[in-house]
Motif scaffolding. Structure first.
Motif, PDB file in Angstrom:
ATOM      1  N   VAL A  19       0.840  -1.190   0.000  1.00 23.11           N
ATOM      2  CA  VAL A  19       0.000   0.000   0.000  1.00 23.11           C
ATOM      3  C   VAL A  19       0.879   1.246   0.000  1.00 23.11           C
ATOM      4  O   VAL A  19       0.652   2.196  -0.758  1.00 23.11           O
ATOM      5  CB  VAL A  19      -0.947  -0.005   1.219  1.00 23.11           C
ATOM      6  CG1 VAL A  19      -1.783   1.253   1.243  1.00 23.11           C
ATOM      7  CG2 VAL A  19      -1.831  -1.238   1.169  1.00 23.11           C
ATOM      8  N   ALA A  20       1.939   1.197   0.837  1.00 24.69           N
ATOM      9  CA  ALA A  20       2.869   2.318   0.850  1.00 24.69           C
ATOM     10  C   ALA A  20       3.516   2.473  -0.520  1.00 24.69           C
ATOM     11  O   ALA A  20       3.700   3.597  -1.015  1.00 24.69           O
ATOM     12  CB  ALA A  20       3.934   2.090   1.918  1.00 24.69           C
ATOM     13  N   GLY A  21       3.822   1.330  -1.132  1.00 24.13           N
ATOM     14  CA  GLY A  21       4.392   1.380  -2.480  1.00 24.13           C
ATOM     15  C   GLY A  21       3.448   2.058  -3.446  1.00 24.13           C
ATOM     16  O   GLY A  21       3.865   2.855  -4.293  1.00 24.13           O
ATOM     17  N   ALA A  22       2.161   1.775  -3.299  1.00 22.82           N
ATOM     18  CA  ALA A  22       1.169   2.384  -4.171  1.00 22.82           C
ATOM     19  C   ALA A  22       1.141   3.901  -3.966  1.00 22.82           C
ATOM     20  O   ALA A  22       1.069   4.674  -4.932  1.00 22.82           O
ATOM     21  CB  ALA A  22      -0.207   1.787  -3.893  1.00 22.82           C
ATOM     22  N   VAL A  23       1.242   4.310  -2.708  1.00 23.38           N
ATOM     23  CA  VAL A  23       1.260   5.748  -2.430  1.00 23.38           C
ATOM     24  C   VAL A  23       2.493   6.383  -3.050  1.00 23.38           C
ATOM     25  O   VAL A  23       2.421   7.460  -3.662  1.00 23.38           O
ATOM     26  CB  VAL A  23       1.236   5.989  -0.899  1.00 23.38           C
ATOM     27  CG1 VAL A  23       1.408   7.468  -0.597  1.00 23.38           C
ATOM     28  CG2 VAL A  23      -0.056   5.460  -0.311  1.00 23.38           C
ATOM     29  N   LEU A  24       3.615   5.675  -2.931  1.00 16.77           N
ATOM     30  CA  LEU A  24       4.851   6.173  -3.520  1.00 16.77           C
ATOM     31  C   LEU A  24       4.686   6.352  -5.029  1.00 16.77           C
ATOM     32  O   LEU A  24       5.104   7.352  -5.613  1.00 16.77           O
ATOM     33  CB  LEU A  24       5.982   5.193  -3.210  1.00 16.77           C
ATOM     34  CG  LEU A  24       7.380   5.584  -3.686  1.00 16.77           C
ATOM     35  CD1 LEU A  24       7.809   6.864  -3.008  1.00 16.77           C
ATOM     36  CD2 LEU A  24       8.366   4.468  -3.384  1.00 16.77           C
ATOM     37  N   LEU A  25       4.027   5.396  -5.636  1.00 18.90           N
ATOM     38  CA  LEU A  25       3.817   5.486  -7.085  1.00 18.90           C
ATOM     39  C   LEU A  25       3.006   6.731  -7.435  1.00 18.90           C
ATOM     40  O   LEU A  25       3.248   7.354  -8.473  1.00 18.90           O
ATOM     41  CB  LEU A  25       3.066   4.244  -7.592  1.00 18.90           C
ATOM     42  CG  LEU A  25       3.859   2.949  -7.709  1.00 18.90           C
ATOM     43  CD1 LEU A  25       3.000   1.878  -8.354  1.00 18.90           C
ATOM     44  CD2 LEU A  25       5.113   3.148  -8.523  1.00 18.90           C
ATOM     45  N   LEU A  26       2.068   7.065  -6.566  1.00 14.37           N
ATOM     46  CA  LEU A  26       1.239   8.257  -6.807  1.00 14.37           C
ATOM     47  C   LEU A  26       2.104   9.494  -6.981  1.00 14.37           C
ATOM     48  O   LEU A  26       1.762  10.408  -7.725  1.00 14.37           O
ATOM     49  CB  LEU A  26       0.316   8.482  -5.606  1.00 14.37           C
ATOM     50  CG  LEU A  26      -1.062   7.855  -5.632  1.00 14.37           C
ATOM     51  CD1 LEU A  26      -1.801   8.205  -4.367  1.00 14.37           C
ATOM     52  CD2 LEU A  26      -1.838   8.354  -6.845  1.00 14.37           C
TER      53      LEU A  26
END
Lengths: 510, 645, 100
Positions: A19-26
């Motif tokens: 999930v944190a990775g997804a935020v990072l991608l944002l």
């Protein structure tokens, strides 16, 4: 807060890292596609690496939950943030982390629009999937359960084939209808048991049979749709066919396991009497699914649709094994869930490989691929053989144990289910023949064989196929204790004293 | 004793090396790895045989394969006389055929692939015969089936070849279906699937009946017949024989190794291995004997009229396999295994000779287009002649001893159907001699009937092919000498070595008959053999016009035989096509589309339709809404007033 | 002292006039005025009860209503003007965009 033996909240890390990775991608500008992919891949690999200590640190000698994390969350309603793993769920966590890596790898070149959003969806999906397998609080479980729907809905609806919107909505509605009934069941259970969502606590109580009966069917609605059992399977072919490769892989490998997992984690320990009473119905539905799914495969003209229907058949084996309510059946069922994840996941990955080259799913457009892409053909035959349960591949171990368990529990069910294996060989080999053998179709001449990236994607699956096939003890060992405990619970009808009483009685009689 | 492990694992290693590096590194040298491995296995097998003859046996687990609850299966090895004989048969044939293949497959672009499949096959076959439990047996069983699938479909670009491979696999699955359930019943009965405890406890269940699918059946009969289902599939017995003739699509060395000498005999091996179970059920034995007898007769009659060189030999194989079952069915397991062993040599030889002929004829298989090949390829001719004499049961050759043993056991044994199957066996002996020599005469004698171009190319095969032929020829002549019956051997001081060797495993039923009767049986079988050869000589050498006339005169019977009793057509009409029709028209067309999807799509569209109706209430006129509101207020007030009264 | 009933009857009469006006008239301005009439009828009741029960809370509420009504009137009139500019009519039958 209760922490686990590792002194590190490993499960939370596994759930929230993606999930944190997804935020990072944002935060990454959408023009930097390469960076987006690299970040997504490294996050998924990192998650996989974090999940490895689970494998080595797991204590196989107990059925108790391990790596437990517990934290009050909404105390007013007695909701806790409660995670843990046992022998039934641990393998699925590992499967999820592995499958995510492969899904990202296989999408490397085939996803060209909305790249950023795609990888965000995949990563959120991973977090939610792991959450479902770890959650030990009903409220938390339900959140993860529903959270999975959204990224999957997007994966199908945004990056899918021509008929994607229909398939996505169908998938969503089907699953939601089932889940809502489960939600009602959860709430009923919550109030009946004196306001607790603690799954482990709930699973030690005794409920009146009437209540068990209704709740069993409420939960059944949610799980049967996910499995999918006959007759609520029709979302699966559409969803699989329209989904992008990664979507199909995640769907086949992990998502549809949730249904069967739900039966094991909830339906059986919570409602043992109802589960026992419903066994004939469940076995019947399983056998119908096995034969129905297999026969229908014979008439498919679309590669992905065929594999989707074969999933219906294979998942029929899983539910058959689970509801055989004996050790062989249940262990076979759990193993077969893993196997099916590996094999069907791999088949979808393989189809993705060739679809990227030809952009057709019609079987008739292929032929003679073995002479053009020999390495690909040999990888595909491994998965084909695993799918038809050839000894030394993983499919055999699972199917054999399931059929043994099924036959022990109910002879006609075992015998009828075994016919599914004959038909299974028929449709898979026919598929293989039409795609890989015979004269080379003009549409496939000159195709390049698998490249390094694709080989790396498929090789782990080949290794797993043979590993489980030749030395399944690595995997079966995890589940012995948990399955034994579960069967004890189911067979004693939730009355803890019953076994001891029965034992005493028999001792006196002797 | 652990060097035994090398027997199966050497070929496995060869397989792995070839499949991984064959394409890039070994290429034209792929055969070296394979041949060295299988030759190594052969050497160890011979050493094993010597050990076993010295009285050693081995029953050892390598590791636990599957364990779940009370179920346990391992990769384990049992070496006893039966295994030892099978090891010799498998490794000898395999080695010779590997060598032959270097010549036959020379220049093929899948050379490495061919040898890796052969190695894999050898591995699986050895695992099959060396198993010490049913699960590993099943592993080898399916494994050889897989290799057979690969090798039949070796020329995969040909539709007929890939069809045949698929057919072989699926037909075998029908047999394995019963076999698998048999294993389940064994586990439920004995609580284990290891040979040793199962066979030693079998006697305790001799009279037990169980409920199977609602019927009360004799337990041992049930187990035996379920296991026999597997044998029927693998050994191509009626009604699952259809795959074997089609399997001739594979390269000829494959036909010799898999579809003559080794894999197809696995069914016989299974029956012999499970003889402690079969012996407890008279019904099961009778079924085995009758299946064998009917199949052998049935296949022999088809063999009479076929024109495809390899298919004739294939039907002959089906027929001879029936013979072996016939032997097992009358309780003479040793005779069955003895025939398996001699048959492996002469039948592999026949196939390899056929391959040699094909090599010379550039792939032509129609014997009507051959003739007079004798002078062009003498080695092939003489070896094939000897093999045919052996199969026809000419005294002194291998086939004579084993066939005679079977017929005598059938005649004299305790089996209630013994005399019947003896009669049919004798008839089959006649037919066998006839079609074998029809083949010889049409192929090697007379005038060449093919094209000029073909005639120009006729040549003897290279050394790599003829040497294995000659070596196998030795086997076809001499392999029977280990089983010389007492009737002949007594005076010469020769024992029936094989019967004595096998006795600890398979027992040795005593025939109840006089020497005179035994002599009679032997003479009859020799006589019918010569009669068959004579008739073939008469019809194809002296009166070549006769066969054509007979075919037109009895065109009905000829057609039925030529079309193999229409069994394939029957299966297609009652199994294959209806299943696909149901899938297409009922399951997809009706159940999925009209019932389930109708509900799935129907409920949302019904809701949508209802909403469309409902929204008409919203007229958009403000005063409509106001009026409804006012009416609502009035009604609510009215209700409240009424309640207060 | 004027009895409570009289106030209530006045309130009811004014409210009914408002309802009748709202339902029968088609001019949006007049309908809007009818709504105001109904609102004020309620105010009359509230003040009357407040006086009768000797409780000031009723009158406080009326002040709130008057304030809100003023704001509402302003917004309502603004909407009506906007509508009139678009449609060049104040007749409600011409405004049926909300039809389902």
């Amino acid at each position: 807060m209760e922490t686990n033996s590792m002194g590190f909240p490993i499960l939370s890390a596994l759930i929230f890292l993606p999930v944190a990775g997804a935020v990072l991608l944002l935060l990454i500008p959408r023009s930097k596609e390469m960076l987006i992919k690299a970040v997504a891949l490294s996050v998924s690999i990192l998650a996989f690496i974090i999940s490895l200590p689970l494998f080595s640190g797991f204590n196989k000698a107990t059925h108790a939950m391990q790596f437990v994390e517990r934290q009050a969350w909404i105390p007013t309603w007695n909701i806790t943030y409660y995670l843990g793993l046992d022998g039934i769920s641990i393998l699925f966590v590992l499967l999820s982390t592995l499958i995510t890596i492969l899904s990202i790898l296989i999408s490397w070149e085939s996803i060209k629009n909305k790249v950023k959003e795609f990888y965000i969806s995949v990563l959120i999906m991973e977090g939610a999937m792991i959450g479902v397998f770890c959650a030990l609080d009903f409220f938390l479980f339900y959140i993860f359960w529903e959270a999975m729907l959204i990224p999957m809905y997007l994966l199908i609806g945004v990056w899918g084939g021509p008929n994607r919107v229909y398939a996505a909505i169908k998938f969503f509605l089907y699953t939601l209808v089932g889940s809502v009934l489960m939600l009602v069941g959860i709430i009923v259970l919550y109030f009946h048991a004196g306001r607790t969502f603690d799954i482990l606590d709930l699973a030690t109580r005794t409920y009146p049979y009437q209540l068990q009966f209704w709740l069993f069917w409420a939960f059944f609605a949610a799980f049967a749709v996910k499995v999918p059992m006959f007759p609520v399977h029709t979302w699966l072919p559409d969803a699989h066919t329209e989904a992008p490769t990664a979507g199909s892989v995640i769907l086949a490998a992990v998502l549809i396991k949730m249904g069967a997992y739900g039966f094991l984690r909830f339906s059986m320990p919570l409602f043992p009497e109802a589960a026992r009473a419903m066994t004939p119905a469940m076995l019947t539905l399983s056998v119908i699914a096995i034969i129905y799914g297999a026969v229908i495969c014979l008439a498919q003209t679309d590669l992905k649709r065929l594999i989707a229907y074969s999933s219906v058949s294979h998942m029929g084996f899983v539910t058959l094994g689970i509801f055989a309510l004996n050790t062989q059946g249940m262990e076979g069922g759990i193993l077969q869930m893993i196997n099916h994840g590996i094999v069907t996941g791999a088949l979808f990955l393989s189809v993705g490989v060739i679809y990227d080259r030809t952009h057709t799913r019609q079987i008739a457009d292929y032929g003679g691929v073995a002479s053009v892409m020999p390495v690909y053909a040999s990888l595909f035959i491994v998965f084909t053989l695993a799918s038809i349960g050839l000894p030394s591949t993983n499919g055999f171990i699972g199917e054999f144990l399931i059929l043994l368990g099924g036959f022990t529990a109910n002879q006609p069910a075992g015998v009828l289910a075994a016919t599914g294996i004959i038909i299974g060989a028929g449709y898979m080999l026919w598929l293989y023949q039409r795609v890989f053998f015979m004269e080379t179709n003009a549409k496939v001449t000159g195709l390049a064989d698998v490249n390094m990236r694709e080989l790396v994607t498929l090789l782990p699956m080949v290794i797993l196929v043979f590993w489980i096939g030749i030395y399944p003890d690595t995997f079966l060992g995890f589940m012995h204790e948990s399955v034994r405990h579960l069967i004890e619970r189911v067979n004693t009808g939730g009355a803890p004293g019953a076994t001891t009483i029965a034992k005493t009685v028999s001792e006196i009689l002797q | 004793m652990n060097y035994y492990l090398l027997i199966p694992f050497l070929p496995l290693a060869a397989f792995l090396i070839n499949i991984l590096f064959g394409k890039s590194l070994l290429k034209e040298n792929a055969h070296w790895v394979a041949i060295l491995a299988v030759a190594g296995s052969w050497v160890i097998s011979v050493a094993t045989l010597i050990d076993v003859m010295g009285g050693k046996t081995l029953n050892q687990d390598l590791y636990t394969w599957v364990s779940s609850g009370g179920f346990k299966a391992s990769v384990g090895f049992l070496i006893d006389p039966l295994t030892a004989v099978m090891l010799i048969v498998v490794t000898t044939c395999s080695t010779l055929i590997h060598i032959y293949s270097t010549g036959y497959m020379h220049g093929d672009n899948g050379y490495y692939r061919f040898f890796s499949y052969l190695s894999l096959f050898t591995f699986c076959m050895l695992m099959l015969v060396m198993a010490n439990n049913f699960m590993q047996l099943y592993f080898g069983w399916e494994g050889v089936g897989l290799c057979s699938y690969f090798l039949i479909g070796y020329y995969f670009n040909k539709k007929s070849a890939s069809d045949a491979g698929k057919k072989a696999f699926i037909v075998n699955r029908f047999g394995d279906f019963g076999f698998g359930i048999g294993i389940f019943v064994i586990f439920l009965t004995f609580g284990t699937i290891y040979y040793e405890p199962v066979f030693s406890q079998a006697g305790a269940f001799a009279t037990k009946t169980v409920n199977f699918l609602g019927y009360d059946v004799h337990l041992m009969t049930l187990i035996a017949l379920l296991l026999f289902c597997g044998s029927i599939g693998k050994s191509a017995q009626m009604p699952l024989h259809v795959w074997l003739p089609d399997a001739m699509e594979g390269p000829t060395p494959v036909s010799a190794l898999i579809h003559a000498a080794t894999m197809v005999t696995a069914g016989v091996f299974l029956v012999a291995r499970c003889s402690p179970i079969f012996s407890l059920s008279e019904t099961a034995l009778m079924v085995v004997a009758l299946t064998g007898a009917i199949t052998s007769l049935f296949a022999a009659t088809i063999g009479l009229v076929q024109n495809d060189l390899k298919r004739i030999i294939a039907y002959s194989t089906v027929s001879q396999l029936g013979y072996m079952f016939l032997a097992c069915g009358v309780g003479a397991y040793t005779a069955g295994i003895f025939h398996l062993y001699t048959h492996a040599f002469f039948k592999a030889l026949l196939f390899l000779c056929a391959g040699s002929v094909m090599h010379a004829m550039s792939g032509e298989l129609d014997i009507q287009k051959m003739g007079g090949l004798k002078k062009h390829m003498p080695i092939t001719y003489w070896t094939m002649l000897i093999a045919s004499l052996s199969i026809a049961g000419v005294p002194g050759l291998a086939g004579f001893f084993s066939k005679d043993e079977i017929l005598w056991m059938a005649y004299s044994g305790p089996s209630p159907v013994g005399k019947l199957v003896w009669l049919s066996g004798t008839l089959v002996a006649f037919l066998t001699a006839f079609y074998s020599f029809r083949l010889i005469f049409l192929t090697f004698h007379g005038k060449f009937r093919g094209t000029h171009e073909q005639e120009h190319h006729l040549h003897e095969s290279p050394k790599s092919m003829t040497i294995p032929l000659m070596l196998l020829c030795v086997g076809a002549v001499a392999s029977g000498w280990v089983g010389i019956p007492a009737l002949i051997g007594e005076n010469l001081g020769i024992h029936n070595y094989i019967a004595e060797f096998m006795k600890p495993v398979l027992g040795h039923p005593e025939g109840h008959g006089t020497h005179g009767e035994e002599m009679m049986v032997m003479l009859v079988s020799v006589a019918v053999g010569f009669a068959g050869i004579g008739l073939a000589y008469f019809m194809y050498m002296m009166r070549p016009d006769l066969p054509g006339k007979l075919a037109t005169q009895f065109s009905g019977a000829y057609k039925v035989l030529f079309n193999k009793y229409y069994v394939d057509e029957l299966y297609s009409a009652i199994i294959v096509r209806p299943t696909i029709w149901i899938a297409r028209n009922i399951l997809i067309g009706v159940t999925d589309a009209r019932i389930i999807e109708a509900i799935v799509n129907g409920v949302p569209s019904a809701i949508g339709g209802f909403s469309r109706q409902l929204r008409k209430v919203q007229t958009g006129f403000l005063h409509h809404y106001a009026l409804i509101m006012a009416a609502g207020v009035l009604i609510v007030m009215g209700l409240m007033l009424m309640r207060s009264w | 002292m004027v009895p409570l009933n009289w106030y209530l009857m006045l309130s009811a009469a004014v409210f009914s006039i408002g309802v009748f006006g709202f339902l029968t008239r088609r001019n949006i301005i007049i309908m809007f005025m009818s709504v105001e009439l109904m609102l004020n009828a309620v105010n009359i009741s509230l003040v009357a009860f407040s006086h009768y029960l000797q409780d000031l809370r009723g009158q406080v509420l009326v002040f709130f209503i008057v304030t809100v009504a003023a704001a509402e009137a302003a917004i309502g009139l603004a909407i009506i003007i906007a509508l009139f500019r678009n449609k060049a009519t104040a007749h409600v039958d011409d405004m049926n965009e909300m039809k389902g």
